[in-house]
Scaffold this active site. Sequence first.
Site, short mmCIF file in Angstrom:
data_model
loop_
_atom_site.label_atom_id
_atom_site.label_comp_id
_atom_site.label_asym_id
_atom_site.label_seq_id
_atom_site.Cartn_x
_atom_site.Cartn_y
_atom_site.Cartn_z
CE LYS A 119 -1.85 2.58 3.20
NZ LYS A 119 -1.78 3.94 2.61
CD GLU A 146 10.50 12.27 12.11
OE1 GLU A 146 9.53 11.62 12.52
OE2 GLU A 146 11.35 11.81 11.32
#
Lengths: 330, 782
Positions: free
Chosen positions: B190, B393
């Site tokens: 996917k 992050e």
Amino acid sequence: MKKKSLNPSIKIVDDFNLQRNEGVQLDLDWVMSSQANTSAIERRTSTYSTRRSVKKNYQAAWLLRAISCIDLTTLAGDDTVGRVHRLCDKAANPVRKSTLTHLGIPEISVGAVCVYHDMIKTAVTRLEGTGIPVAAVSTGFPAGLSPMRLRVAEIEDSVQAGAHEIDIVISRRNVLTQNWTALYDEIISFRQACGNAHMKAILATGELGSLRNIARASLVCMMGGADFIKTSTGKESVNATLPVSLVMVRAIRDYHDQTGYKVGYKPAGGISKAKDSLTYLSLIKEELGNDWLGPNLFRFGASSLLSDIERQLEHFVIGAYSATHRHPMA
Amino acid sequence: MNVSQILQTMDYGTAPEASDQATAWLAAHKKKFGHYINGSFTKHENLFPTHNPATLKPLAQISQASSKSVRAAINAACLAQQKWEKLGGHERAKILYALARYLQKNSRLFATLETLDNGKPIRESRDIDIPLAQRHFYYHAGMAQLMVSEMPESQAIGVCGQIIPWNFPLLMLSWKIAPALAMGNTVVLKPAEYTSLTALLFAEACMQVGVPDGVVNIITGDAVVGEMVASDTDIDKIAFTGSTDVGRKIRRLTAGSGKSLTLELGGKSPFIVFDDADLDSAVEGIVDAIWFNQGQVCCAGSRLLVQEGVSERLYNKIKRRMKTLRLGDPMDKSIDLGAIVDSKQLDRISKLVTENSKGDLFQVTENMPETGCFYPPTLITGLSSSDSLMQEEIFGPVLAATTFRTPDEAAKLANDTRYGLAASIWSENVNLCLGLAPKLKAGVIWINGTNMFDASAGFGGMRESGFGREGGWEGLQAYTKPTQNRGRLDPILPKIGSNRAKCGIDRTAKLYIGGKQSRPDSGYSRPIFDANGIFCGDAPMASRKDIRNAVEAAESAAAWSASNGHIRAQILYYIAENLSARANEFASRINNLTGGKTGSQEVNASIDRLFTYAAWADKFDGAVRNVPIRGLALKLNEPVGKIGALCPDDFPLLGIVTIMAAGLAMGNRMILISSEPYPLVATDLYQILDTSDVPKGTVSILTGSHKDLSDTMAKHMGLDAVWSFSSSDVSQIIQDGSATNLKRTWVNYGFQTEWSGTPSEAHRFLEAATEIKTVWIPFGEG
């Protein structure tokens, strides 16, 4: 010294009031702290040609700019008056008129003509009225191993003979033995002998062993008062390369940051393709900025580059690939 | 502008890459895409648009997979798997080779489509993403070819569910599909919903080169589709690259299912610059670290740590360099920064930067395009490790900087993070670089370089950056399993009895923590009876606080992990020597407790095992990977760190000795929970450790209920791995709990483990006891 307008048709980036590098005290701490990581430098230089691309009008303009930065050179044992005349005439008319007209440029000339001492007068006479300076290689070129007294005298004679620019060679052994003081003193002596003539210091980078040495030698030459630093004589087995160029222009940038002096850069030898000249110009633009993109601070030491550029320019104008014989030889 | 004007300005102008082939390809599909299942495209369903983030214009519509489509894809992969595996390595190699060739022959189409869909500069798609994708298929064609001869005891795992991110769409596809196919697996992949187009183009490549139907299946859609794949019981393995949050979710979703799992997650990788570095080159390194792909790189060097004395100089150099970065139309060949993948991501980056009020912000905002998802290159200096921008992050072109004083402080600051993906070290001092590399908690280290990748070198993280490696021989572990089949492991219950009388002087077994015998914090013990129901002694019931103490003791025994293989071997031999001296006593203890007759055999096997891992201690070598640079890429086998293990119930001595010896040999600190029914063998063992110069804290031995202790161990943030060979049903508990810090797990899912000491068994233990670090060392002086 107020520099004469060299290329009447291209004036924009030339800062004719550029202050000459007067040199600074030898600063060994600074010299020794200079580093050059070879593999990182190679990685950077491998992407100039892939990170920047100039096309169409832009490419034509950049190639014209490259022409204006060429030191059209003949440094051969069989040079004659006739040969030098032909070179000088080409220097004044580097591109076919019809091509220039198409490009909308009235006239253009190269950066300088570069010859041995004996041909200075010939060249100066032939170039009278063109504004094109004559550069002479000197100081026992290419090895630089003749007696110091004679090397200095050679500069003085060449200046006397009318050379506007003197391309001196450094004593490589001073770099290889890390004798920076001796290198500095040598440069100072040469610079004094040059007087008003501009001095280009040839490092002969192919013989200096490492990029680190090149970085340090560049700084010392600038501290000694070089107006230009130049890679090679064209006689070493390896001449101008992009990694060497990056190291030298970084040194120029560093020197400018610290002293305010703008020193010129001249890669010499091995640049023969129009595409390579674009890569070099883009390296200069990226690292030093537009100020350095003119003949007062940037020169190509090249003999066959011009012919390839001419072909590319004609291709741009007529849309078909050109051939060498369609352009007057130098 | 005409030539004479340009001659004055010396601008670059524009150099657009033609996109006509890519748009023609989209048009040929009527800009509507179904899934690629069982060798053909399905009719589209539940369409949603995918955009060009540089223009915000829709490129095409792709399908949100229904559960029916997911099912169909998995069925196709299941049906195709055995045949694909049986096709043999050479046949699979031919297909992989053909895929590599196809990517090469159509490289421009893949590159332009990638840039249109993702927004990354065409230079990067063209010169980095697509060539690396090709390289992965070439490299793994070779792996398929060599599988039979080089991996005789490995086989395909089966059907792999692969979920990939939007930052390197085709490259991540190739990192996933190439090794899976090489080893004989089939895949259901996917792609990310923002960037599915090159995966669909790749589906066409599969059709063109003759990948058998069902071997590669590509289904599109959002996270819901990914979840359906991850939780499907017919999927044998999940490989995920993406955010740590989603990785954690997948860890929980697959816990205890027996699915193999590899996770390649986020990072906040340090970029460390020492005062003797080539600063100008370090600046270019920073450009490649944080402004590559707009900083949307999991291993981006987003945390700049610079030695204080050169910090201002470096910051000034970076700022000057930032001004020459060109941001704009990603299809322009002279662009350094393209578009952020989606407006949601752009908002996230803006929010994180806007909310920060610390430090000094420097942004180059001139020449920002008026439309499209663009964010300017950003530098924030003067931050501290406590600032969120040094911890979180960002996944954008934002560099956060702080300073350090010494190499030791650099290491501490570098490791002061939950992540452990990558690190860059810049210094001209080889001693400093090579000395620091082993101290950094990161799966990939670049010395005087950054963001170097190759199919032959392992890539992957430590800590919450995930587990598993992609690339190299080590990457194949994620797509293979041992050939042998294992039987179910029935629960082994403690012997029961009631008679406490015949025991002479009461022997008090204790826990062994930090080199000391200590009573359990709970104050509870449990009577242990032998096979005849006779009382043998009390075994302490360890509780969560004892685990805590053992982990703390392990923490202070860090020196063991830095010791060398020779020393570790000596200690293991010494343990064997001392065990041998008491062999009879251990043999009768085992026989007595288990009611078996193989005690002596088990003791001898344990001594043999100690010798085996003592032997391996200085021989489980790293390797030099054959990467296409002038330099070395070292594959180092480093200790995992602190490992908690539930030892097998059925082999009360051999089990604990094997686990302990393998762990110690590789430099780990071990917290061992003994066999639950037969704990007194383990409590005898600590006396041996006491006399064998085992440094305190290196091994702790606890006794008690596996079920009760497994959750505490699994969730303990200080443990780096948890293993279980217990006959209690704890695999799910452990893997679910491990999601806290994404520690590595190795559990038996209720199956038997091989304890007979085959070579492949030894390798599995050694591999589980080591963490692979790839150190890139480009070199050369000239």
